[in-house]
Design a protein around this motif. Sequence first.
Motif, short mmCIF file in Angstrom:
data_model
loop_
_atom_site.label_atom_id
_atom_site.label_comp_id
_atom_site.label_asym_id
_atom_site.label_seq_id
_atom_site.Cartn_x
_atom_site.Cartn_y
_atom_site.Cartn_z
N SER A 130 0.84 -1.19 0.00
CA SER A 130 0.00 0.00 0.00
C SER A 130 0.89 1.25 0.00
CB SER A 130 -0.95 -0.05 1.20
OG SER A 130 -1.95 0.93 1.10
N SER A 165 -8.67 8.03 -4.99
CA SER A 165 -8.81 7.08 -3.90
C SER A 165 -10.12 7.31 -3.15
CB SER A 165 -7.63 7.21 -2.93
OG SER A 165 -7.85 6.40 -1.79
N GLU A 166 -10.75 6.22 -2.72
CA GLU A 166 -11.94 6.33 -1.89
C GLU A 166 -11.61 6.13 -0.41
OE1 GLU A 166 -15.10 3.88 -3.37
OE2 GLU A 166 -14.87 4.63 -5.44
N GLU A 167 -10.31 6.08 -0.10
CA GLU A 167 -9.87 5.99 1.30
C GLU A 167 -10.29 7.27 2.02
OE1 GLU A 167 -8.07 3.84 4.33
OE2 GLU A 167 -8.23 3.21 2.24
N HIS A 168 -11.00 7.11 3.14
CA HIS A 168 -11.59 8.28 3.81
C HIS A 168 -10.56 9.34 4.17
CE1 HIS A 168 -14.02 10.74 6.46
NE2 HIS A 168 -13.12 10.57 7.41
N ARG A 171 -9.34 11.18 1.08
CA ARG A 171 -10.40 12.06 0.55
C ARG A 171 -10.49 13.34 1.38
NH1 ARG A 171 -10.31 11.08 -3.20
NH2 ARG A 171 -10.56 13.32 -3.37
N ASP A 220 -9.77 -2.75 -6.28
CA ASP A 220 -9.23 -1.87 -5.25
C ASP A 220 -9.75 -0.45 -5.46
OD1 ASP A 220 -7.64 -0.50 -3.36
OD2 ASP A 220 -5.96 -1.86 -3.69
N SER A 221 -10.32 0.15 -4.41
CA SER A 221 -10.76 1.54 -4.50
C SER A 221 -9.90 2.46 -3.62
CB SER A 221 -12.23 1.66 -4.09
OG SER A 221 -12.43 1.20 -2.77
N SER A 222 -9.03 1.89 -2.77
CA SER A 222 -8.15 2.71 -1.94
C SER A 222 -6.93 3.16 -2.73
CB SER A 222 -7.73 1.92 -0.70
OG SER A 222 -8.84 1.65 0.13
N HIS A 247 -8.86 -3.76 -1.60
CA HIS A 247 -7.62 -3.39 -0.92
C HIS A 247 -7.43 -4.16 0.38
CE1 HIS A 247 -4.22 -0.61 -0.65
NE2 HIS A 247 -4.48 -0.49 0.65
N TYR A 248 -8.41 -4.07 1.26
CA TYR A 248 -8.24 -4.66 2.58
C TYR A 248 -8.44 -6.18 2.56
CZ TYR A 248 -7.83 0.06 4.21
OH TYR A 248 -7.38 1.35 4.39
#
Length: 271
Positions: A130, A165-168, A171, A220-222, A247-248
């Motif tokens: 990552s 990235s859609e990682e909070h 964002r 994967d969206s992160s 991702h996770y």
Amino acid sequence: QSEPGVAMRTTEKHPSYSVAEVTLSVTDSSEPIRLVWFAPAASGQHPLILISPIRGSDTIVVDGCARIFANEGYHGVIVKRLRNDFQPDAPLSHVEDYLRTAVIRQRQALDWLLTQPGVDTNRVGTFGISYGGIINAALAAVEPRAKVHVIDLAGGPLPGVMRFSEEHSLRRDWDRSRRIHDLTNRQFYEALREVVRTDPVKLAPYVDRDRVLMLIARFDSSVPTRYQLKLWRALGKPRADFVPLGHYTSILALPAHCESIMQFFAEHFAQ
């Protein structure tokens, strides 16, 4: 006898390996470099795997891999991340500064590790996942002492990863910084492209693809899959394991991937 500027404390002992926490003082930084060293118990010279952790934790996920490496007779050393709270009002150049510093600290850790008894200086590999995979991909381009590299769930160019990235947390940081700098999404993206030079895609031409193994997540969206594929293509389409996961879920499946990693390292170190 302890070395100047080095503090080491053994935290675990097992039949096949031990674990130590190491703190290295460095002259150009007020922040010491902190390592977690998983060292094989057997005598003799052993390969070294330098490990870059994920963004959210210093040891979660990579801890398990380091134990596998040590059980197999390799030194597995996690280089903890530099603590640096994101500052949305800072100049955009701080993104480049942070990335560049992260790579430099990996190299400084390696400087010291290669002086330690039991470390085979001719058999050095790297592993990152990552965020750690992104740092690892840049390290692969600039560190000739490391011969083989495992780059998992990493992508580039970095402005694209950050933008989509859609990682909070990413964002949130993107939106806060963009608003403070009074830029549209497109302007912010272009501004980052100008300042970020320590980017795995930009550095990819300096990496030998035959010495790289990647793990790429199909959903994967992160670290969006299309940016993982962009990095894979920029690296010349090296050997890769493609998994139909996010991702996770890919991180949770990492123990199975470790078999490919160990085989990859063993093949190259045998040469």
